[in-house]
Design an enzyme around this catalytic site. Structure first.
Site, PDB file in Angstrom:
ATOM      1  N   ASP A 212      -8.705   3.664   4.690  1.00 14.80           N
ATOM      2  CA  ASP A 212      -9.109   2.386   5.271  1.00 14.80           C
ATOM      3  C   ASP A 212      -8.536   2.328   6.685  1.00 14.80           C
ATOM      4  OD1 ASP A 212      -9.764  -0.180   5.849  1.00 14.80           O
ATOM      5  OD2 ASP A 212      -8.644  -1.102   4.211  1.00 14.80           O
TER       6      ASP A 212
ATOM      7  N   GLY B 135      -8.077  -2.498   9.178  1.00 12.30           N
ATOM      8  CA  GLY B 135      -8.648  -3.793   9.538  1.00 12.30           C
ATOM      9  C   GLY B 135      -8.261  -4.890   8.566  1.00 12.30           C
TER      10      GLY B 135
ATOM     11  N   ASP C 101     -12.881   0.348  -4.690  1.00  9.84           N
ATOM     12  CA  ASP C 101     -11.423   0.504  -4.713  1.00  9.84           C
ATOM     13  C   ASP C 101     -10.812  -0.869  -4.922  1.00  9.84           C
ATOM     14  OD1 ASP C 101      -9.692  -0.398  -1.979  1.00  9.84           O
ATOM     15  OD2 ASP C 101     -11.869  -0.339  -1.766  1.00  9.84           O
TER      16      ASP C 101
END
Length: 379
Positions: free
Chosen positions: A95, A98, A274
């Site tokens: 990731d 953000g 996820d």
């Protein structure tokens, strides 16, 4: 050409549920898939051998924000990237950070250049730009890396959600430019996924899907959901995005969710999921099982010597009893946290694998409708 390829193998009768196969330089991923979250390079309370053997994980996550702060890119580069550092040799997704920036609302400033934030570790100040985020993810070396986005909170005014979406698109262009002008490291390719934003506004989500689709990325993510909105809104906007993203590219719904959330969203055409829920809830004594939800700390399990979950094929779920696992929790034994985390992750991987089997056998809708009430019940 990107190294990631997606083969759409089957679409369910009566829904948009799909079975597919993602191929990366670190191996294949059969979809739909759940990805255990290893924020700082480690899935909490579960080692890599257990993830591979007991959980049957095919891909795990790392996080750019956390890995940038600790151990830092210098150490990761010296180790040959995150694969070399943590010994996980299957695919990894990172990731972009953000969402972590979103969660630091009290200590960050968002500008067109990027985001200035304070470290949660020592209060030091840092700047994340789209270019910097790509550079960090190059150093981490994940197979799938995410574009830097701005995640609006729920609820958001229309103007905020619109401005946020436009900023995410501008940052995406800068991410793509940086990605295309920098080489992959460690001898294998990486793949950049953009992220759809737009809050809970239909016209913004449609505009974002159109913009993201035009980039012809190897896969696409749906962000900004599961941030406090009612489940019905999450489902509505997930379905809207799936129906407006490319069919022959994997779709990743970020941060979702409960077992029933996952089944519903598989039915809308999502391929990748996820969430920290299985490990976080497991460490607090909540077990997800094939027969419903268990609070293992309850006294009712004190003399229940039946397996934790004999509906799962995993060895650990059948080796230890509910009574023993309860004993570990009330005694504050660390093994309890480990076994509960393995149980929940094994269940999540079983769930998406079984969903895939039902899609392939043209029975997904019937199976889903039968399973959801069972999974939601408290035992």
């Amino acid at each position: 050409m990107p190294s990631l390829e997606f083969e759409l193998q089957k679409t369910s009768i009566g829904s948009a549920a799909r079975a597919g196969k993602i191929s990366t330089d670190h191996g294949e991923i059969l979809t739909p898939i759940f990805m255990p979250v290893g924020t700082a390079g480690s899935v909490k309370a579960v080692n890599q051998q257990q993830l591979s053997k007991d959980v049957q994980a095919q891909i795990i996550l790392g996080n750019t924000y956390h890995l940038y702060l600790r151990p830092g890119t210098e150490i990761l580069e010296a180790a040959g990237g995150l694969h070399g550092f943590n010994g996980w040799h299957k695919p990894i997704l990172t990731d972009s950070g953000g969402y972590q920036v979103f969660s630091l609302a009290a200590s960050r400033k968002i500008k067109p250049e990027g985001v200035t934030f304070q470290s949660h570790i020592d209060g030091s100040k840092h700047l994340f730009t789209p270019e910097r985020v790509i550079d960090i993810q190059r150093s981490i070396g994940a197979d799938i890396i995410m574009a830097f986005d701005e995640c609006p909170p729920y609820p958001s005014e229309y103007k905020y959600a619109s401005d946020s979406m436009k900023l995410t698109h501008q940052w995406l262009d800068r991410c793509i430019e940086r990605f295309e002008s920098t080489p992959a490291r460690y001898g294998y390719d990486q793949n950049l996924f953009p992220i759809v934003q737009g809050g809970t506004y239909e016209d913004l989500r449609l505009a974002s899907c159109e913009y993201i689709s035009s980039k012809n990325a190897p896969g696409n993510a749906i962000g900004g959901l599961s941030v406090g909105e009612p489940p019905e809104l999450m489902y509505d906007f997930t379905a809207l995005c799936c129906s407006n993203l490319p069919v022959h590219k994997p779709r990743y719904l970020m941060g979702v969710g409960t077992p029933w959330n996952i089944l519903e969203c598989i039915g809308m055409g999502v391929d990748m999921f996820d969430c920290v829920m299985p490990t976080r809830n497991g460490r607090n004594g909540m077990l997800f099982t094939t027969k419903g939800i268990i609070n293992i700390k309850n006294k009712k399990w004190e003399k229940d010597f039946s397996p934790i979950d004999n509906g799962l094929p995993g060895e650990l779920s059948n080796y230890y009893s509910l009574a023993y696992l309860r004993h570990l929790f009330v005694s504050n034994e660390l093994l309890g946290l480990q076994l509960a985390s393995i149980q929940n992750l094994s269940f999540y991987l079983w769930l998406v694998t079984e969903a895939r089997n039902q899609i392939l056998n043209d029975n997904f809708v019937t199976w889903k409708n039968e399973m959801i009430p069972i999974l939601q019940q408290r035992r």
